[in-house]
Design a protein around this motif. Structure first.
Motif, short mmCIF file in Angstrom:
data_model
loop_
_atom_site.label_atom_id
_atom_site.label_comp_id
_atom_site.label_asym_id
_atom_site.label_seq_id
_atom_site.Cartn_x
_atom_site.Cartn_y
_atom_site.Cartn_z
N TRP A 1 29.87 72.82 35.59
CA TRP A 1 31.33 73.02 35.49
C TRP A 1 31.79 72.90 34.04
CZ3 TRP A 1 35.28 69.87 33.74
CH2 TRP A 1 36.58 70.24 34.08
N SER B 1 33.20 62.01 40.06
CA SER B 1 31.96 61.76 40.79
C SER B 1 32.21 60.96 42.05
CB SER B 1 30.96 61.02 39.91
OG SER B 1 29.84 60.62 40.67
N SER C 1 25.42 61.13 37.93
CA SER C 1 26.28 62.25 38.34
C SER C 1 26.53 63.25 37.21
CB SER C 1 27.62 61.72 38.86
OG SER C 1 28.39 61.17 37.79
N THR D 1 21.88 55.42 41.86
CA THR D 1 21.70 56.16 43.10
C THR D 1 20.99 55.24 44.09
OG1 THR D 1 19.55 57.03 42.40
CG2 THR D 1 21.51 58.33 41.85
N ASP E 1 29.34 56.43 35.96
CA ASP E 1 29.07 55.98 37.33
C ASP E 1 29.11 54.46 37.46
OD1 ASP E 1 28.70 58.64 37.69
OD2 ASP E 1 26.56 58.54 38.15
N ASN F 1 24.56 65.30 35.81
CA ASN F 1 23.91 66.58 36.10
C ASN F 1 24.77 67.47 37.00
OD1 ASN F 1 21.41 64.37 36.08
ND2 ASN F 1 21.11 66.16 34.80
N ASP F 2 25.51 66.84 37.92
CA ASP F 2 26.38 67.62 38.81
C ASP F 2 27.56 68.21 38.05
OD1 ASP F 2 24.75 66.88 40.95
OD2 ASP F 2 25.90 65.05 41.31
N ALA F 3 27.99 67.55 36.97
CA ALA F 3 29.18 68.00 36.24
C ALA F 3 28.87 69.05 35.18
CB ALA F 3 29.87 66.80 35.60
N ALA G 1 21.14 59.98 34.19
CA ALA G 1 21.03 61.39 34.52
C ALA G 1 19.64 61.93 34.25
CB ALA G 1 22.06 62.19 33.70
#
Length: 836
Positions: free
Chosen positions: A219, A408, A212, A343, A339, A214-216, A350
């Motif tokens: 931001w 996440s 997760s 996944t 995490d 990469n998603d953060a 990541a």
């Protein structure tokens, strides 16, 4: 409720039955395994002598309805051996109800997974781990897994043992941690405790390497000027690629491989402060270009240099960073990339990490955890343990007033860690200059030159003590070896008195350092110790034990002395970096020895750089070139290791297990993961295999057969798996020709399948082909008594008595006491007598 479930369990396990050899077992656990031969014969053929080694702790999944522990007990337990059998709860309860586990030796335990910790503690598993004497086996019922619980239990036990072995290896003396502590003493100058409460009431974002992350990152980049940023060292590559520089970067791992995954952090600028455990890998510490703070103690013995500091304990870098955040005074910690699960398509880290570059992980277990999003995700035993440790830590910190959030949705749900989507995180408006705060707190620390002087004096004090211990241990070894007579009796009690005096010196004059020496030499002692000896020590063994004890002292002192001597050389070289007339040749040799080529960059920033002789410039230029090459090299040992987790061999095993347990969703996830594998040509047969599994589970046999045929047409990969499934479909649909052809092909592909082919031909009345197949197998594997007995029985049933008698004679020549062979031969003799 318990009584209502009992009929279901009884149906699952089947009734208690017995065979003609007197073996009693739960039918659905063992089914027809013991129809043709007794359990004793089967166990002898399957395990041979593997279960009867002295001083070994045997971990066995399944008991074969209690027959296997009984077999072991009847054979006589070896000296020092212990046995732990593990059964699913329902099976264990049924075995007790049917009294199939009564009157077992106290050295044999039959437990459920719930009692694992208690049983392994009682049987001193740590001692067995230390002498590398823990062995694991699957009973025959676990190999067959008719009730579909044993495979997962076996997999889980394998993970527990793997993790436990590593933990006990680390605990034993903790040589790696102590060695790194001594290696790093020249660098561990500024304690992290100087920043206690320096960020009181503030917010910190802690970044780790989970998928997760990469998603953060977008931001984080958008709000970079409004947060203090902690990062674990392994994500440095991703942060540099995203043009993000953390305020603090953390590392705790002592292993060399930690450098491979963290080395990009050495490219961070002066904004970043390095916070490291005292035992972090030295090549990160001694090449770090900026400010550095250490956690824990400087030295592994009592010393004035061990000033008050924050703990350097983990167990993970995330734990260390979270603890540091609290000690620095942060009242709100935002976790991203923490995490602790994978996944659904098998990615563990990541994008941009070695793990992601290697591809999806195929050697996943069935272990799953609930995520913040409410769905289940796969995880590993190491992550599961990290979840527990993080939960315990979070409870303590939140009780002390610290808020902890995880942003996440796909991260593991952890007690005392609140899930909050990243879009809902509110940040302070003002910019916080972390670098300025750090500089202000460490400004009064004594300079490096003064610190190195104190370190050198302390190391020389330790050197003197260790040399004295080495001399005393050598003298004690000589005395111990000489004071026994040839009969193992102490002849000269004056020698015994001298030994006692040496022991007193160890305990009084050198007590702190002698304890340390023991930790370095104790492996040698434990290797010959018997954790569970069932016999008394002989006098000769006592003498040998004394010799080993003092040899361990001597060996530990020697190892420790080498570390201290190296540390002294390193400190002297650091002093040379500040000297008015440095010995640059010495520096070059130290950098080469430590593989700290990047230290040349640090040297060239010091005032002494102007004094570098012309002849040394090419040497230092070459060192800098090597440093850049090492940092930019992506083909590392770590990448090679993680690629093994994406080995397609694991995929075959995992796919088969998921198919056996009818895990349709997980198989679909596995199919999706194949889309992300680098070499699509290599993965094609595996895609057909998983597609075939899914088709079979969906009742689409023609589609499954088509998928398996693609494997056969494609080459040599997965041929066995495809043919096995084709044969199975043939049996299920009563298509004898298809099943026969598949088994025939399998037997030609691998002779191991010849007995299976023979059995199928026997069932269909083709006795001569069955006999030929059995004989072909026995010709290649003449030691397989089990198959020989099956052939003897086939001869007997077919009234080919002479051939049956010949093979029985051959069997009894190998195993004269084999009861089932003796019994059959007696039946043959009775038939011959009756016919005459």
């Amino acid at each position: 409720m318990k009584n209502e479930a009992k009929p279901v369990v009884e149906h699952l396990l089947g009734p208690l039955t017995s065979n003609r050899f007197g073996d009693r077992f739960l039918f659905n656990i063992n089914r027809h395994v013991f129809d043709k031969v007794s359990a004793e014969v089967m166990f002898g053929a399957q395990f041979d002598d593997a279960l009867f080694k002295e001083n070994v702790l045997n971990i066995i999944v399944g008991t074969d309805s209690g027959l296997l522990p009984r077999y072991i007990q009847n054979k006589s337990l070896p000296n020092g051996a212990r046995y732990i059998f593990i059964e699913p709860d329902a099976v264990l309860q049924a075995l007790h109800e049917h009294q199939l586990l009564v009157d077992l030796d106290e050295r044999i335990a039959c437990i459920s997974l719930e009692s694992w910790a208690e049983a392994t503690t009682n049987f001193k598993i740590a001692d067995y781990f230390y002498i590398n004497a823990v062995r694991s086996f699957n009973a025959i019922c676990a190999q067959n897994d008719f009730i579909e619980e044993y495979s997962e239990l076996s997999w889980y036990i394998a993970e527990i043992l793997s993790q436990s072995y590593w933990e006990h290896a680390v605990q034993l003396g903790q040589e790696a941690f102590i060695a790194r502590q001594i290696d790093n003493v020249a660098e561990n100058r500024i304690p992290a405790k100087l920043l206690q409460n320096a960020f009181s009431g503030k917010t910190v974002v802690l970044l780790a390497g989970g998928p997760s992350l990469n998603d953060a990152l977008p931001w984080v980049k958008l709000n970079r000027q409004r947060v203090v940023l902690f990062a674990v060292s392994r994500i440095s590559r991703q942060l540099i690629a995203a043009d993000i520089e953390p305020d603090f970067v953390f590392s705790v791992d002592p292993q060399d491989i930690s450098f491979d995954v963290s080395k990009e952090m050495l490219n961070f600028g002066p904004r970043t402060t390095f916070v490291c455990s005292y035992h972090a890998v030295p090549t990160l510490l001694n090449q770090w270009p900026g400010q550095m703070l250490y956690l824990g103690e400087r030295l592994p013995w009592e010393s004035a240099l061990n000033v008050p500091n924050f703990s350097g304990a983990g167990p993970t870098v995330t734990n260390a960073a979270l603890n540091t955040a609290y000690n620095f005074g942060f009242k709100r910690v935002i976790l991203a990339g923490v995490d602790l699960c994978y996944t659904r398509d098998g990615f563990t880290h990541a994008k941009g990490s070695n793990e992601a570059l290697a591809g999806p992980k195929f050697n996943l277990t069935s272990l799953q955890v609930e995520t913040n999003g409410g769905f289940m995700a796969p995880t590993g035993l190491d992550y599961a343990q990290a979840i527990n440790s993080l939960a315990m830590q979070a409870k303590i910190l939140t009780a002390a007033g610290c808020q902890i959030f995880n942003v996440s949705e796909g991260a593991a749900k952890i007690d005392a860690v609140e899930f909050r989507p990243i879009t809902e995180i509110q940040l302070e408006e003002q910019y916080l200059d972390a670098q300025k705060i750090v500089a202000g707190k460490v400004s009064n620390v004594s300079d490096e030159v003064h610190y190195l002087q104190k370190v050198l004096a302390e190391l020389k004090r330790a050197q003197y003590q260790i040399k004295a211990i080495a001399r005393l241990s050598a003298e004690a070894r000589r005395i111990n070896d000489a004071m026994y007579s040839p009969h193992g009796v102490i002849e000269n009690y004056k020698d015994k008195k001298k030994l006692d005096q040496i022991e007193k010196k160890f305990k009084r004059e050198h007590r702190h350092f002698s304890r340390l020496v023991k930790r370095f030499g104790i492996r040698r002692f434990i290797q010959i110790a018997k954790p569970y000896s069932d016999a008394e020590w002989t006098a000769e063994e006592a003498r040998q034990l004394g010799n080993v004890f003092y040899d361990a002292y001597k060996e530990g002192a020697g190892n420790l002395l080498r570390l201290i001597n190296d540390a002294i050389e390193r400190v002297i070289s650091r002093q040379q970096e500040h000297a008015h007339d440095p010995d640059f040749a010495m520096l070059a040799e130290q950098y080469r020895k430590d593989r700290s080529f990047g230290r040349v960059r640090l040297l060239r920033q010091k005032p002494v750089a102007v004094l570098i002789p012309r002849e040394m410039i090419p040497v230092f230029d070459e060192y800098e070139r090597q440093f850049v090459e090492i940092i930019n090299d992506k083909d590392t040992r770590h990448l090679a290791i993680v690629k093994e987790h994406s080995n397609l061999g694991f995929l075959k095993h995992r796919g088969g297990l998921l198919f056996k347990h009818k895990k349709v969703e997980e198989l679909r996830d596995l199919l999706v993961s194949l889309d992300k594998y680098q070499s699509q040509d290599d993965v094609a047969p595996y895609r057909h295999l998983i597609s075939g599994y899914l088709a079979e589970l969906g009742g689409r046999s023609e589609e499954a057969l088509y998928a398996y045929q693609q494997i056969i047409d494609g080459g040599d990969v997965l041929l066995e798996e495809a043919l096995i499934r084709i044969a199975a479909i043939g049996f299920d649909e009563d298509d004898k020709s298809r099943a026969d052809l598949a088994l025939q092909c399998l037997s030609q592909l691998n002779p191991v399948y010849l007995p299976l082919y023979a059995e199928m031909r026997r069932l269909h009345g083709d006795v001569m082909v069955a006999i030929d197949a059995y004989n072909s197998y026995i010709g290649q594997f003449p030691q397989d008594t089990l198959v020989q007995m099956k052939l003897a029985m086939l001869y007997f049933e077919s009234k080919i008595y002479d051939a049956a008698e010949m093979i029985l004679a051959y069997i009894l020549q190998q195993k004269p006491g084999l009861e089932v062979a003796i019994s059959m031969r007696q039946q043959l003799l009775a038939l011959k007598t009756a016919s005459n």
